[in-house]
Write an enzyme that holds these catalytic residues in place. Sequence first.
Site, PDB file in Angstrom:
ATOM      1  N   TRP A  56       0.834  -1.215   0.000  1.00 41.48           N
ATOM      2  CA  TRP A  56       0.000   0.000   0.000  1.00 41.48           C
ATOM      3  C   TRP A  56       0.858   1.250   0.000  1.00 41.48           C
ATOM      4  O   TRP A  56       0.513   2.243  -0.637  1.00 41.48           O
ATOM      5  CB  TRP A  56      -1.019  -0.048   1.135  1.00 41.48           C
ATOM      6  CG  TRP A  56      -2.054  -1.076   0.826  1.00 41.48           C
ATOM      7  CD1 TRP A  56      -2.186  -2.301   1.374  1.00 41.48           C
ATOM      8  CD2 TRP A  56      -3.077  -0.979  -0.184  1.00 41.48           C
ATOM      9  NE1 TRP A  56      -3.230  -2.992   0.776  1.00 41.48           N
ATOM     10  CE2 TRP A  56      -3.787  -2.199  -0.173  1.00 41.48           C
ATOM     11  CE3 TRP A  56      -3.462   0.001  -1.098  1.00 41.48           C
ATOM     12  CZ2 TRP A  56      -4.857  -2.453  -1.041  1.00 41.48           C
ATOM     13  CZ3 TRP A  56      -4.532  -0.234  -1.959  1.00 41.48           C
ATOM     14  CH2 TRP A  56      -5.214  -1.462  -1.927  1.00 41.48           C
ATOM     15  N   ASP A  75      -1.961   6.753   5.987  1.00 44.38           N
ATOM     16  CA  ASP A  75      -3.042   5.900   5.489  1.00 44.38           C
ATOM     17  C   ASP A  75      -3.426   4.935   6.604  1.00 44.38           C
ATOM     18  O   ASP A  75      -2.774   3.916   6.807  1.00 44.38           O
ATOM     19  CB  ASP A  75      -2.566   5.132   4.253  1.00 44.38           C
ATOM     20  CG  ASP A  75      -3.601   4.131   3.760  1.00 44.38           C
ATOM     21  OD1 ASP A  75      -4.685   4.028   4.373  1.00 44.38           O
ATOM     22  OD2 ASP A  75      -3.329   3.444   2.766  1.00 44.38           O
ATOM     23  N   LYS A 119     -12.793  -1.481   6.653  1.00 43.92           N
ATOM     24  CA  LYS A 119     -12.118  -2.360   7.596  1.00 43.92           C
ATOM     25  C   LYS A 119     -12.704  -2.153   8.992  1.00 43.92           C
ATOM     26  O   LYS A 119     -13.396  -3.021   9.510  1.00 43.92           O
ATOM     27  CB  LYS A 119     -10.607  -2.111   7.603  1.00 43.92           C
ATOM     28  CG  LYS A 119      -9.896  -2.681   6.364  1.00 43.92           C
ATOM     29  CD  LYS A 119      -9.666  -1.664   5.305  1.00 43.92           C
ATOM     30  CE  LYS A 119      -8.644  -2.051   4.272  1.00 43.92           C
ATOM     31  NZ  LYS A 119      -8.816  -3.237   3.493  1.00 43.92           N
TER      32      LYS A 119
END
Lengths: 360, 360
Positions: A102, A172, A196
């Site tokens: 990511w 993030d 999530k």
Amino acid sequence: MSRAYNFCAGPATLPEAVLQQAREEMLDWRGTGMSVMEMSHRSDEFVQIAETAERDLRELAGISDDYAVLFMQGGASSQFATIPLNLLGEGGSADYVNTGIWSKKAIAEAKRYGNINVVASAEDSGFSSIPDVSAWQTSADASYLHYTPNETIGGLEFDFIPDSGSVPLVADMSSTMLSRPMDFSKFGLIYAGAQKNIGPSGLVVVIIRKDLLGKARRETPTMMNYQVIADNDSMYNTPATYSWYLAGLVFQWMKAQGGVEAMGAINARKAKKLYDFIDTNDFYANPIDPRFRSWMNVPFTLADDALNADFLKGADARGLLNLKGHRSVGGMRASIYNAMPEAGVDALVQYMAEFAKERG
Amino acid sequence: MSRAYNFCAGPATLPEAVLQQAREEMLDWRGTGMSVMEMSHRSDEFVQIAETAERDLRELAGISDDYAVLFMQGGASSQFATIPLNLLGEGGSADYVNTGIWSKKAIAEAKRYGNINVVASAEDSGFSSIPDVSAWQTSADASYLHYTPNETIGGLEFDFIPDSGSVPLVADMSSTMLSRPMDFSKFGLIYAGAQKNIGPSGLVVVIIRKDLLGKARRETPTMMNYQVIADNDSMYNTPATYSWYLAGLVFQWMKAQGGVEAMGAINARKAKKLYDFIDTNDFYANPIDPRFRSWMNVPFTLADDALNADFLKGADARGLLNLKGHRSVGGMRASIYNAMPEAGVDALVQYMAEFAKERG
């Protein structure tokens, strides 16, 4: 079947109580004769839902009025462009830390908009540990320093907040948001895809220090301009109203569980149970430096990859779902977000023990 | 209360059967032990949901394989930038028709990216009629011609598809998509925010002719690059899965009603009932050229604006909700999308008649 234990990395399991409330309110929200998803986003009812969600999030995370809270669309992947467009300035540079897949995606997109310096990389360790901060090649005149507190795929998580000095810290937090207490005043901007720990996909929460607003580059699409979104309370256009409502239900559920402090304690216990079992059983392994093991995403391998399919089949039969690891890592991955009950981890450990005994 | 008749312009009323199915499946989709919103977007189950939705949409609208169907985020407002970024090219120009507030927004955003020519404007008529096509100042070398088939706020709707020759025709169909049969082969690109005729907000459907892919400008955010989204079946990142699922349920409902042809016949009847009543009752008025009156959004005024508050209060008491007109137009607006039953229009007309008799 009845409700399974769903270890998916995202979209992920949601609290059953939240789904039950959503079900009850589906055709008629509190006597209005409408579903929340049928309400005008400018109606008194929805504005109340939206404001309550923001207030609860601020309370849970301890976010001061120095920050704007934005409910946007497009996921964290859209933020990978939105952040440099808003914060980089013309000809500016930014520092990025690479701790996994990511991070890399954020870096690749940011590079399209300016000078991006990768100031530290976990690549040398095979993304198994966080590079020592003393070796980070940060720059005091960077527009911001970006990092990924938890790598959802690799299962590598910071156990500290880097000190970026006067450079705005950008993170993030998609897979770690609200999973443990954190001092948000240390950040310039954080963002988190909802799917999530917050709610369904289609919503991304952005928390930005107000002095960072108003710096968007000329070519920034209006819908990506933080100032515009903040000025319009995230209703410049029609927001993802139903996702926002569900996020609000999750925040209320979290408060009822005792807030972030209580969630953090439960999450630490859940993760410890699973890692302790993996470490004491020769059949399973996790490659991450114990200090930086993720509380949320636990990748693990079996001693023999040829048994992976049988392991997954047996897990499915017990209602332990979506344990297959990401294709880039292989093996298994158990995502154990806030909404995964401790009983789910217990059931997983029990199954893992039995499988190792029978097949190991 | 029981289910109301909700005349909101969007987010708008959804078919009750769709909401009921969503409620039934909320905690456990077809024995999987999961809600759809908890499923991995890459799971077999969700891919099946997604593909079925696309197939049903193609069947309903008659969309050939020459077109890609994209399920994106950010609403039509994001498309206002995405379209010029993808289709304008460096230094290119495009033609836009201005028929109201949504046209203007599309024009304003596009002007930030290149030479935009407003080739016709309904401004002279107070946005009450479509400018005669013979006077449109279109250019044969424009990158595309953009128009808004139905203006949600003004209630002005095209009853024809403009002939753009070899210039790709681009249309914001947010409030008219699937409301009547339409020859989609005449378009280069159409887009529609879901929250009127398709599903909940947070989803925008884009249908693009494949030869128009791959032309994005360098600065286009990856998440706005049609080619990337098409190449990844709208799953470059996590899409708005639950909204996509609900759109699929709406498509199935539409098929069960007889498809777009049947919906168009019902919609024509609903609109005619309401306009006929308005035209024959001195107390109410609609300012739009009868030929171009919207089938979906019916603005109307009362003879005395001082009675507006009472009208709305009485309507609310009968479960006729969200009839207040847009602030820029005033008066009332009844949005009567596919999911508004004919009985809802009957109830509205009956109430309007009684109110005029008592207070007119």
